[in-house]
Motif scaffolding. Structure first.
Motif: not given
Length: 437
Positions: A252-256, A259-263, A343-344, A289-291
């Motif tokens: 699911n691209p939305v879920s991924v 997750m990328y933005l949160r993690w 790699l992130v 996370v917001l910071a």
């Protein structure tokens, strides 16, 4: 008329007709010596990052169960060509083939030192490539971060794939004029894709570089990626290799993306030490996370407002690669795992650094200084974080145990030792008795 008449303070005994003192030629060995010292220092710090048991006396899960076991029980050529979890690890397996030539007691120390040295050497190559695009301080930040990558189980040849792919990306961005540097910049990406399925992610970036530059160097790098890409992709398409660790992919691209933005993004700038579960204080975790999201947004705003001198092409390439690599890993695993962050975090950090280059030599350095200070603090906090490697059995005890069993039972041909016992997966290595008696 003497030189002193033109330049006060110069001795009046030095005349125009007198030969000037010969300039001291730079010593050719200083560069290599400096490089070796930097690699050794980086390797020492890397070895120190592993907690109890230390790096020299423990073997990581896949390293022991798959790579060491195969190197000890199969012909070397067969072991090197054996896939694991759906893809090939040629570089790691070659290293283990060399380690297997030595006494088994040395296996943990040799593999750890080899992994630490190679990681530091790759970081030095990243620094050289960054230096061709960024000011000296910025390139140093990128190189140091690559030497101690966050979200990484250090001193393991199985996970060498992550710094190797990251270095491969920088080699694609590098266009050195020196011949041996051009060779390095071509060989490293080729090895990255031979050693990991993630190396295939370098292919579209190499093609984009070729389309933009249309030169021989870019074409050579694209061609160098072909053998590894064929090795990794074709067997998977034919069904001869498959992943088998019980993962649950998320397509699911939305879920991924969520997750990328949160993690991925927050950990790129704040690391895993402060964000890793368990989250005892939910509000504090959300604030962190917001910071972590606001930091790159602020840097981007400074660049758009021309408070810095950004390298937009470099920043877009690095951030784009981080997003693609993060999405692929999250989709494949179905959930975030901090040991796959390299790699992130590294491309995102480098992209941020490339956005805050000073506008002039003497002004506009504040954003870079602030970002450098933050990254230094974050990297320091993440040098020795908790990891699944903590508390695994010491290697010397396992070898002693296996040797005792082999001596006690003369007909025994091999001994299985448990190198890690986790709730989901138990890892073990097979040691031949003829190597222990």
């Amino acid at each position: 008329m003497t030189v002193a008449q033109h330049h006060p303070g110069v001795s009046e005994h030095v005349g125009l007709l007198e030969p000037a003192a010969p300039a001291r030629a730079p010593r050719r060995w200083t560069g290599p010596v400096r490089a070796v010292l930097l690699v050794l220092c980086g390797a020492a710090v890397g070895l120190w990052r592993t907690r109890d048991p230390d790096a020299l006396n423990s073997i990581w899960a896949e390293d022991g169960q798959n790579f060491l076991t195969d190197a000890l029980t199969r012909p070397w050529y067969e072991a090197i060509a054996t896939p694991f979890n759906g893809y090939f690890h040629i570089v790691a397996r070659v290293c283990w083939a060399v380690v297997a030539l030595f006494p088994l007691e040395w296996a943990a120390a040799l593999s750890a030192v080899l992994a630490a040295v190679l990681t530091a050497a790759l970081a030095l190559a990243v620094h050289a490539a960054a230096r061709s695009r960024l000011p000296g301080t910025s390139a140093a930040v990128v190189g140091v971060a690559a030497a101690v990558p966050m979200g990484f189980t250090p001193n393991t040849l199985a996970q060498l794939q992550f710094p190797l792919v990251h270095a491969g990306l920088w080699m694609l961005l590098w266009a050195p004029s020196v011949r041996w540097q051009r060779i390095v910049a071509t060989v490293v990406p080729a090895l990255a894709v031979l050693n990991s399925m993630l190396g295939v992610l370098l292919v579209p970036f190499a093609l984009l570089r070729l389309a933009r530059r249309r030169d021989r160097d870019s074409l050579t790098k694209v061609l160098a990626l072909v053998p590894g890409s064929v090795l990794q992709v074709v067997p998977m398409l034919l069904g001869t290799t498959e992943r088998g660790l019980g993962e649950q992919p998320d397509h699911n691209p939305v879920s991924v993306a969520a997750m990328y933005l949160r993690w991925g993004v927050p950990r790129s700038f704040l690391g895993q030490a402060w964000l890793a579960p368990p989250h005892l204080d939910t509000q504090t975790h959300r604030a962190l996370v917001l910071a972590g999201l606001l930091i790159p947004a602020g840097l981007l705003a400074l660049a758009v407002l021309r408070r810095t001198a950004p390298d937009w092409e470099l920043a877009a390439t690095l951030a784009g690669f981080a997003a693609v690599a993060g999405a692929v890993q999250l989709a494949a695993h179905g959930a975030p795992e901090d040991r796959y962050l390299v790699l992130v975090t590294l491309p995102n950090m480098a992209a941020a650094v490339s956005l805050v280059s000073p506008r002039t030599v003497n002004s506009g350095r504040t954003p870079l200084v602030v970002l450098t200070t933050l990254l230094c603090v974050v990297c320091a906090a993440n040098l020795r974080v908790a990891s699944p490697r903590d508390g695994i059995p010491a290697w010397d005890g396992l070898v002693a145990q296996a040797r005792a069993e082999c001596h006690a039972q003369h007909r025994l041909t091999q001994v299985t030792v448990h190198i890690a016992q986790w709730p989901a997966i138990g890892w073990q290595a097979v040691l031949p008795c003829d190597r222990l008696r």
